[in-house]
Design an enzyme around this catalytic site. Sequence first.
Site, PDB file in Angstrom:
ATOM      1  N   THR A   8       0.849  -1.193   0.000  1.00  0.00           N
ATOM      2  CA  THR A   8       0.000   0.000   0.000  1.00  0.00           C
ATOM      3  C   THR A   8       0.886   1.246   0.000  1.00  0.00           C
ATOM      4  O   THR A   8       1.996   1.239   0.527  1.00  0.00           O
ATOM      5  CB  THR A   8      -0.939   0.032   1.224  1.00  0.00           C
ATOM      6  OG1 THR A   8      -0.182   0.267   2.420  1.00  0.00           O
ATOM      7  CG2 THR A   8      -1.704  -1.280   1.362  1.00  0.00           C
ATOM      8  N   ALA A  10       2.304   2.663  -2.655  1.00  0.00           N
ATOM      9  CA  ALA A  10       3.483   2.186  -3.391  1.00  0.00           C
ATOM     10  C   ALA A  10       3.934   3.095  -4.525  1.00  0.00           C
ATOM     11  O   ALA A  10       4.898   2.770  -5.211  1.00  0.00           O
ATOM     12  CB  ALA A  10       3.191   0.792  -3.957  1.00  0.00           C
ATOM     13  N   ILE A  14       8.943   5.534   0.340  1.00  0.00           N
ATOM     14  CA  ILE A  14       9.383   4.245   0.863  1.00  0.00           C
ATOM     15  C   ILE A  14       8.726   3.093   0.108  1.00  0.00           C
ATOM     16  O   ILE A  14       9.367   2.090  -0.203  1.00  0.00           O
ATOM     17  CB  ILE A  14       9.066   4.148   2.372  1.00  0.00           C
ATOM     18  CG1 ILE A  14       9.909   5.155   3.152  1.00  0.00           C
ATOM     19  CG2 ILE A  14       9.328   2.730   2.892  1.00  0.00           C
ATOM     20  CD1 ILE A  14       9.519   5.283   4.608  1.00  0.00           C
ATOM     21  N   TYR A 194      -0.153  11.769  14.003  1.00  0.00           N
ATOM     22  CA  TYR A 194       0.760  10.854  13.309  1.00  0.00           C
ATOM     23  C   TYR A 194       1.437   9.919  14.306  1.00  0.00           C
ATOM     24  O   TYR A 194       1.455   8.698  14.137  1.00  0.00           O
ATOM     25  CB  TYR A 194       1.806  11.647  12.528  1.00  0.00           C
ATOM     26  CG  TYR A 194       2.797  10.778  11.784  1.00  0.00           C
ATOM     27  CD1 TYR A 194       2.454  10.197  10.566  1.00  0.00           C
ATOM     28  CD2 TYR A 194       4.070  10.533  12.304  1.00  0.00           C
ATOM     29  CE1 TYR A 194       3.359   9.386   9.879  1.00  0.00           C
ATOM     30  CE2 TYR A 194       4.976   9.746  11.626  1.00  0.00           C
ATOM     31  CZ  TYR A 194       4.616   9.167  10.417  1.00  0.00           C
ATOM     32  OH  TYR A 194       5.515   8.371   9.746  1.00  0.00           O
TER      33      TYR A 194
END
Length: 332
Positions: A8, A10, A14, A194
């Site tokens: 996910t 993608a 990263i 976060y």
Amino acid sequence: MNKVVLVTGANSGIGLALCERLLSQDTEGLQLCLACRNMRRAQAARSTLLTSHPTAQVALLQMDTSSISSVLTAAQEVKLRYNRLDYLYLNAGIMPNPQFDVKAFFKGLFSSNVITMFATGEGILTQKDCVTPDGLQEVFATNLFGHFLLIKELEPVLCHADRTSQLIWTSSSNAHRSAFNLEDIQHQRGTQPYSSSKYASDLLSLALNTHYNKQGLYSSVICPGFVMTNLTFGILPSFPAFLWTLCMPVFWLFWLFKQKPESLDPQAKYHSLTSGLGNNYTQPRKMDIDLETSEALYETLLQLEREVRKKLNEKKKESQHADGGPAGPGSS
């Protein structure tokens, strides 16, 4: 037999780097699926990967983890395409409207907190969350709950008695217990959504192992370090990007892909680190979590799942009634 891998978030950062690394190690032995919110960017990411690996099997899947209906639709598509899923990288995430406090930054440079400040952004970032159309806090929905719902939906392709599958969460060094409140898991009343969501993912990973290991499904947590992504460049002071890149090495962590999931410590976070000589290595560190809190979070998420599904069914009924159509299966 090819391994089926779903990542996910993608299309950049990263997630995209992970896909590149996976293909560079095993191009012919992977069926890779990029689950992305923005399909235009997903197409660009796929083209980039195929330029480097022309024979790779790279599929796309539209999914926004902040949207309940999007996650449910995407999960149905996955079950239609694949009869099994070997790896699910739970990487999609957001940090809302991060604002950089320049004064706090320069003050922190000359304090004992400077290492923590660089590693986590603690004390120099402020965040403002918002609410999704589903009525959930956006950071919580994107980083945690959407992934939780995805896992629940994909149980038929993740859980098998004759093999193991693995969930791998992209966590953060900014995942602090102090930011998380079990009575406010969506962080509606806090200022660090976060950090709260990443600590919650650490807790959830532990709970998932408790509930799913006997079904062959294992969950692990990684911390990629301070990685230079679009989000990172957006929150740092407006110095030339190449200077920050020199200061903050990029860490790629796909080490877990080569490990037997049952051999990993469910209470450890696997950190991607770099030695003084520039060599990358992986180090497990015990997380500041406990079984009781992880189980309490899991039960709270199950209750929230029931509530959002009920609301979604009610909306479908209202829509079908307005159109004059039948209620349809599964809507009672």
